[in-house]
Enzyme design. Structure first.
Site, PDB file in Angstrom:
ATOM      1  N   LYS A 156       0.843  -1.205   0.000  1.00  0.00           N
ATOM      2  CA  LYS A 156       0.000   0.000   0.000  1.00  0.00           C
ATOM      3  C   LYS A 156       0.876   1.253   0.000  1.00  0.00           C
ATOM      4  O   LYS A 156       0.597   2.213  -0.714  1.00  0.00           O
ATOM      5  CB  LYS A 156      -0.950  -0.010   1.212  1.00  0.00           C
ATOM      6  CG  LYS A 156      -2.095  -1.015   1.040  1.00  0.00           C
ATOM      7  CD  LYS A 156      -2.903  -1.246   2.314  1.00  0.00           C
ATOM      8  CE  LYS A 156      -3.898  -2.385   2.090  1.00  0.00           C
ATOM      9  NZ  LYS A 156      -4.693  -2.725   3.280  1.00  0.00           N
TER      10      LYS A 156
ATOM     11  N   GLN B  40      -5.002  -1.769   9.482  1.00  0.00           N
ATOM     12  CA  GLN B  40      -4.894  -3.089   8.858  1.00  0.00           C
ATOM     13  C   GLN B  40      -5.491  -4.170   9.761  1.00  0.00           C
ATOM     14  O   GLN B  40      -5.183  -4.230  10.952  1.00  0.00           O
ATOM     15  CB  GLN B  40      -3.420  -3.386   8.535  1.00  0.00           C
ATOM     16  CG  GLN B  40      -3.187  -4.643   7.732  1.00  0.00           C
ATOM     17  CD  GLN B  40      -3.766  -4.589   6.312  1.00  0.00           C
ATOM     18  OE1 GLN B  40      -3.850  -3.530   5.700  1.00  0.00           O
ATOM     19  NE2 GLN B  40      -4.183  -5.730   5.801  1.00  0.00           N
TER      20      GLN B  40
ATOM     21  N   ASP C  77     -11.221   2.447   3.581  1.00  0.00           N
ATOM     22  CA  ASP C  77     -11.473   1.009   3.487  1.00  0.00           C
ATOM     23  C   ASP C  77     -12.962   0.713   3.288  1.00  0.00           C
ATOM     24  O   ASP C  77     -13.334  -0.401   2.925  1.00  0.00           O
ATOM     25  CB  ASP C  77     -11.050   0.310   4.794  1.00  0.00           C
ATOM     26  CG  ASP C  77      -9.705  -0.386   4.668  1.00  0.00           C
ATOM     27  OD1 ASP C  77      -9.349  -0.791   3.552  1.00  0.00           O
ATOM     28  OD2 ASP C  77      -9.036  -0.542   5.705  1.00  0.00           O
TER      29      ASP C  77
HETATM   30  N1  GUN Z   1      -7.135  -7.163   5.870  1.00  0.00           N
HETATM   31  C1  GUN Z   1      -7.421  -7.879   4.758  1.00  0.00           C
HETATM   32  N2  GUN Z   1      -7.898  -7.066   3.790  1.00  0.00           N
HETATM   33  C2  GUN Z   1      -7.918  -5.817   4.310  1.00  0.00           C
HETATM   34  C3  GUN Z   1      -8.295  -4.556   3.790  1.00  0.00           C
HETATM   35  O1  GUN Z   1      -8.748  -4.397   2.648  1.00  0.00           O
HETATM   36  N3  GUN Z   1      -8.153  -3.500   4.660  1.00  0.00           N
HETATM   37  C4  GUN Z   1      -7.691  -3.651   5.922  1.00  0.00           C
HETATM   38  N4  GUN Z   1      -7.611  -2.558   6.678  1.00  0.00           N
HETATM   39  N5  GUN Z   1      -7.329  -4.801   6.424  1.00  0.00           N
HETATM   40  C5  GUN Z   1      -7.450  -5.880   5.614  1.00  0.00           C
END
Ligand code: GUN
Length: 294
Positions: free
Chosen positions: A54, A98, A121
């Site tokens: 990211k 996350q 998100d």
């Molecule tokens: N864990 C697995 N996929 C995601 C996501 O798209 N965002 C976040 N914050 N955590 C995740």
């Protein structure tokens, strides 16, 4: 029958280039550089990789990024305080925490504390609810990435039978919402999960299968209709002594036997994964432009 591989990596690269161009335009007019912050708790291998990718994608798009790390023993109060600070920080346009979080932290409580206007998100109930009724919102990154891939490859969804495997808040449920949405998926949607009795039969009737259960090689050739479109969201780390990092990223679909029956199929890796990150970039750009909320 020949199948076409859906190249998520190339599609994501092209979209990130478009975003980078737009950011250049914003900066040349004296506008603000979009800024994404990511909060990472602990040292889970998968989460480390996601967050690293990211941050890299932010560089590719011309965004500013900030990584905030906590050890796995961080308290809920400390994490809530961090979320509160990010909510207040006018330079941060959007941020993510996350997942998964350690067991002693209430994930839902953390998500609820995020200002929905910065929730790139799309996990906050306000965004989930707005999406469900078709209002402008942040759409969670994986479902948005899948929809973008289908559109990019001109794969028709309107009126098609779409079977979604998995009912998670992150993928299965929002995916179902998008696929039934008028003028978006416009599909007839069935969601199957661990308690479904007719899962195989449903899959065999599907024009589109979206597998998001996290069980490696679950979807086998006897479950797929000739000419179906198969989207594989699985990314389980399966131990592999021949791989340099000791594991092989394995999808929910038994690719080698399923692919010959498909019209289109996504690989793992290089399918949905890169699109998830690209969608997060799209959402961050929207957050920077204050597109959805005043
Ligand atoms: N864990 C697995 N996929 C995601 C996501 O798209 N965002 C976040 N914050 N955590 C995740």
């Amino acid at each position: 029958m020949g199948y076409q591989l859906i190249d998520g990596k190339a599609t994501a690269t092209a979209i990130k280039q478009q975003i980078a161009e737009e950011v250049k335009g914003i900066l040349s007019k004296g506008g603000k550089q979009p800024h994404l912050a990511a909060v990472l708790v602990g040292h889970d291998g998968g989460s480390e990789t996601y967050v690293k990718n990211k941050v890299l994608a932010c560089e590719q798009c011309g965004f500013k990024s900030t990584l905030i790390r906590f050890e796995a023993d961080v308290t809920e109060e400390e994490l809530l305080a961090c979320v509160g600070q990010l909510n207040k920080d006018n330079d941060v346009d959007g941020f993510i925490v996350q997942l998964p979080l350690p067991k002693h932290i209430d994930e839902q409580k953390i998500i609820m504390a995020i200002d929905y206007r910065k929730d790139v998100d799309g996990f906050h109930p306000i965004n989930v609810g707005r999406m469900a009724i078709g209002l402008p919102c942040f759409i969670s990154a994986t479902p948005l990435g899948i929809l973008t891939l289908l559109q990019h490859y001109n794969i028709p969804t309107s009126g098609k039978k779409c079977v979604i495997l998995g009912r998670s808040n992150i993928v299965g449920k929002p995916m179902a919402q998008l696929m039934i949405q008028k003028h978006l998926g416009d599909a007839t949607v069935t969601v199957c999960h661990s308690r479904s009795k007719t899962l195989k039969e449903e899959c065999r009737e599907a024009d589109i299968i979206i597998a998001a259960i996290g069980v490696p090689n679950f979807v086998t050739e006897d479950m797929v209709k000739e000419g179906a479109v198969v989207i594989d969201v699985g990314t389980t780390r399966v131990p592999d002594a021949t791989a340099k990092n000791g594991f092989k990223l394995t999808g929910d679909v038994k690719f080698d036997e399923v692919a010959p029956h498909c019209s289109y199929i996504t690989p793992v890796p290089g399918g949905v994964g890169p699109m998830t990150i690209c969608s997060l970039m799209k959402n961050t750009l929207s957050a920077g432009k204050k597109e959805f909320y005043q």
